[in-house]
Design a protein around this motif. Structure first.
Motif, mmCIF file in Angstrom:
data_model
loop_
_atom_site.group_PDB
_atom_site.id
_atom_site.type_symbol
_atom_site.label_atom_id
_atom_site.label_comp_id
_atom_site.label_asym_id
_atom_site.label_seq_id
_atom_site.Cartn_x
_atom_site.Cartn_y
_atom_site.Cartn_z
ATOM 1 N N ALA A 197 0.861 -1.184 0.000
ATOM 2 C CA ALA A 197 0.000 0.000 0.000
ATOM 3 C C ALA A 197 0.897 1.233 0.000
ATOM 4 C CB ALA A 197 -0.900 -0.004 1.228
ATOM 5 N N ALA A 219 -3.409 0.887 -8.149
ATOM 6 C CA ALA A 219 -4.372 0.087 -7.391
ATOM 7 C C ALA A 219 -4.077 0.081 -5.899
ATOM 8 C CB ALA A 219 -4.402 -1.343 -7.908
ATOM 9 N N ARG A 220 -2.825 0.361 -5.509
ATOM 10 C CA ARG A 220 -2.459 0.353 -4.092
ATOM 11 C C ARG A 220 -2.196 1.752 -3.545
ATOM 12 N NH1 ARG A 220 -3.936 -3.291 -1.238
ATOM 13 N NH2 ARG A 220 -2.099 -3.370 0.110
ATOM 14 N N GLU A 253 -11.336 8.254 -8.310
ATOM 15 C CA GLU A 253 -11.903 7.067 -8.935
ATOM 16 C C GLU A 253 -10.855 5.962 -8.983
ATOM 17 O OE1 GLU A 253 -14.097 5.733 -13.141
ATOM 18 O OE2 GLU A 253 -13.521 7.826 -12.765
ATOM 19 N N GLY A 254 -11.251 4.765 -8.606
ATOM 20 C CA GLY A 254 -10.331 3.630 -8.610
ATOM 21 C C GLY A 254 -9.660 3.380 -7.272
ATOM 22 N N THR A 255 -9.869 4.255 -6.287
ATOM 23 C CA THR A 255 -9.285 4.056 -4.958
ATOM 24 C C THR A 255 -9.871 2.805 -4.321
ATOM 25 O OG1 THR A 255 -8.936 6.426 -4.633
ATOM 26 C CG2 THR A 255 -9.037 5.058 -2.656
ATOM 27 N N HIS A 256 -9.003 1.995 -3.704
ATOM 28 C CA HIS A 256 -9.438 0.752 -3.064
ATOM 29 C C HIS A 256 -9.577 0.926 -1.555
ATOM 30 C CE1 HIS A 256 -8.947 -2.152 -6.530
ATOM 31 N NE2 HIS A 256 -8.399 -1.037 -7.004
ATOM 32 N N VAL A 257 -10.464 0.139 -0.982
ATOM 33 C CA VAL A 257 -10.829 0.313 0.415
ATOM 34 C C VAL A 257 -9.663 0.049 1.356
ATOM 35 C CG1 VAL A 257 -12.288 -0.545 2.285
ATOM 36 C CG2 VAL A 257 -13.256 -0.202 0.012
ATOM 37 N N ASP A 258 -8.917 -1.035 1.148
ATOM 38 C CA ASP A 258 -7.880 -1.405 2.113
ATOM 39 C C ASP A 258 -6.784 -0.346 2.250
ATOM 40 O OD1 ASP A 258 -6.345 -3.337 3.874
ATOM 41 O OD2 ASP A 258 -4.945 -3.114 2.211
ATOM 42 N N TRP A 313 -6.955 2.771 1.436
ATOM 43 C CA TRP A 313 -7.594 3.994 1.914
ATOM 44 C C TRP A 313 -7.774 3.952 3.427
ATOM 45 C CZ3 TRP A 313 -12.194 5.133 4.430
ATOM 46 C CH2 TRP A 313 -12.567 6.492 4.433
ATOM 47 N N GLY A 331 -16.518 0.952 -0.252
ATOM 48 C CA GLY A 331 -16.695 -0.274 -1.024
ATOM 49 C C GLY A 331 -18.074 -0.409 -1.622
#
Length: 336
Positions: free
Chosen positions: A114, A136-137, A171-176, A178, A314
């Motif tokens: 991350a 993605a990370r 846009e495209g941000t991932h939950v973990d 973040w 999510g």
């Protein structure tokens, strides 16, 4: 779990939002760059109970951090390999001109970690991350804190306490990742403003980068008055020129990467100043400028208008909903 989002305007806080997140254990933190911001972040993370270590380009800076008991090395590959093995959150804490090198090294040695940053502009960092295939990370970050000093000697574990920390919801941000970034910011004592990169950069051009430019101009104007002017200078000159004491190279590294947004607001400000000059010349009056400025300062101190919203990271439209909350002034203060 619920995270409380509050209005933070001046000295007033009013609960206004509920954001739902999944709690997680504190992930290790790897800080790349241990100057004022990165070093303060390393100190704050360790104080908050994180397993944290860092990298600094100069041996003198790394030696100074180690002398204070912190785990810092000047070997970037070793630092990043350790981050990869520990699944650490990597924090880029170098000036913008050094970001591409850092991101390239991360892509080589720790591509699955991350990733966040504490750089004063977001769109150029996001572009560098995207070019290396690491989006993605990645979650952009920017703590709105600092002083005119620099280097490890200026670091302070309390620097972020009560400060605002911008965290990306592009846009495209991932939950973990973040959630990891938000948790770190809160554990360092900050409140979090969700924001997208372009809007962040336009906003900081107005409230951070333009003040640097105006402080430099004000300092130069005062010095042009010679010893008498500087000898008479008091609080308004001191406060208005505080950030002009920042190292010139650092000011350029902060402002120049945001040149498009800064140029736009600088042109707007020059128009306002031109109108004030013309009014002073023709009517001996600064009324319009002074009244507008006073009203704007009052807004900064007192504005608070909020709508309550539940957001589950999510879920459908969670990024848009968080962005909208940030635009209204909502801040995240707690992850339960």
């Amino acid at each position: 779990m619920a995270a409380t989002v509050v209005c933070a305007s001046g000295n007033v806080e009013v609960v206004c939002e509920s954001v739902w997140v999944t709690p997680a254990a504190k992930a290790p933190v790897c800080v790349l760059g241990t100057g004022l911001i990165g070093g303060s972040l390393l100190r704050a993370a360790v104080a908050a109970g994180y397993d944290a270590w860092g990298y600094n380009r100069s041996q003198a800076g790394a030696d100074a951090a180690r002398a204070d008991g912190f785990d810092v090395t000047e070997d970037l590959p070793v630092t990043l390999k350790r981050a990869a093995e520990a699944d650490a959150l990597i924090v880029i804490a170098v000036p913008m001109p050094a970001v591409e090198h850092m991101v390239s090294s991360i892509a080589t040695f720790a591509p699955h970690c991350a990733l966040t940053d504490v750089v004063s502009v977001k769109a150029p960092v996001a572009a560098a991350v995207r070019a290396q295939g690491l989006s993605a990370r990645y979650v952009g970050g920017h703590p709105m804190a600092g002083t005119s000093e620099s280097g490890w000697a200026a670091t302070d574990s309390g620097l972020f306490r009560g400060a605002v920390w911008a965290v990306g919801v592009d846009e495209g941000t991932h939950v973990d990742p973040w959630t990891r970034v938000v948790r770190l910011a809160i554990d360092c004592g900050s409140v979090v403003v969700p924001v997208v990169a372009d809007e962040h950069d336009r906003a900081v051009a107005r409230i951070s980068h333009l003040p640097h430019v105006l402080a430099e101009a004000l300092a130069a104007a005062g010095a042009a008055g010679g010893a008498l002017a500087l000898g008479l200078a008091a609080g308004s000159f001191r406060d208005g020129t505080r950030v002009a004491a920042t190292a010139p190279a650092l000011v350029r590294a902060i402002c120049e990467p945001n040149s498009a947004a800064l140029l736009e607001v600088l042109e707007e400000t020059l128009t306002v100043l031109g109108a004030a000059r013309d009014s002073l010349r023709s009517e001996n009056s600064l009324a319009d400028l002074v009244e507008a400025g006073h009203d704007a300062r009052e807004r900064y101190e007192t504005t608070q208008r909020w709508e309550v919203t539940d957001v589950r990271p999510g879920d459908h439209n969670w990024l848009r909903n968080l962005r909208d909350a940030g635009l209204r002034g909502g801040v995240i203060t707690r992850l339960d």
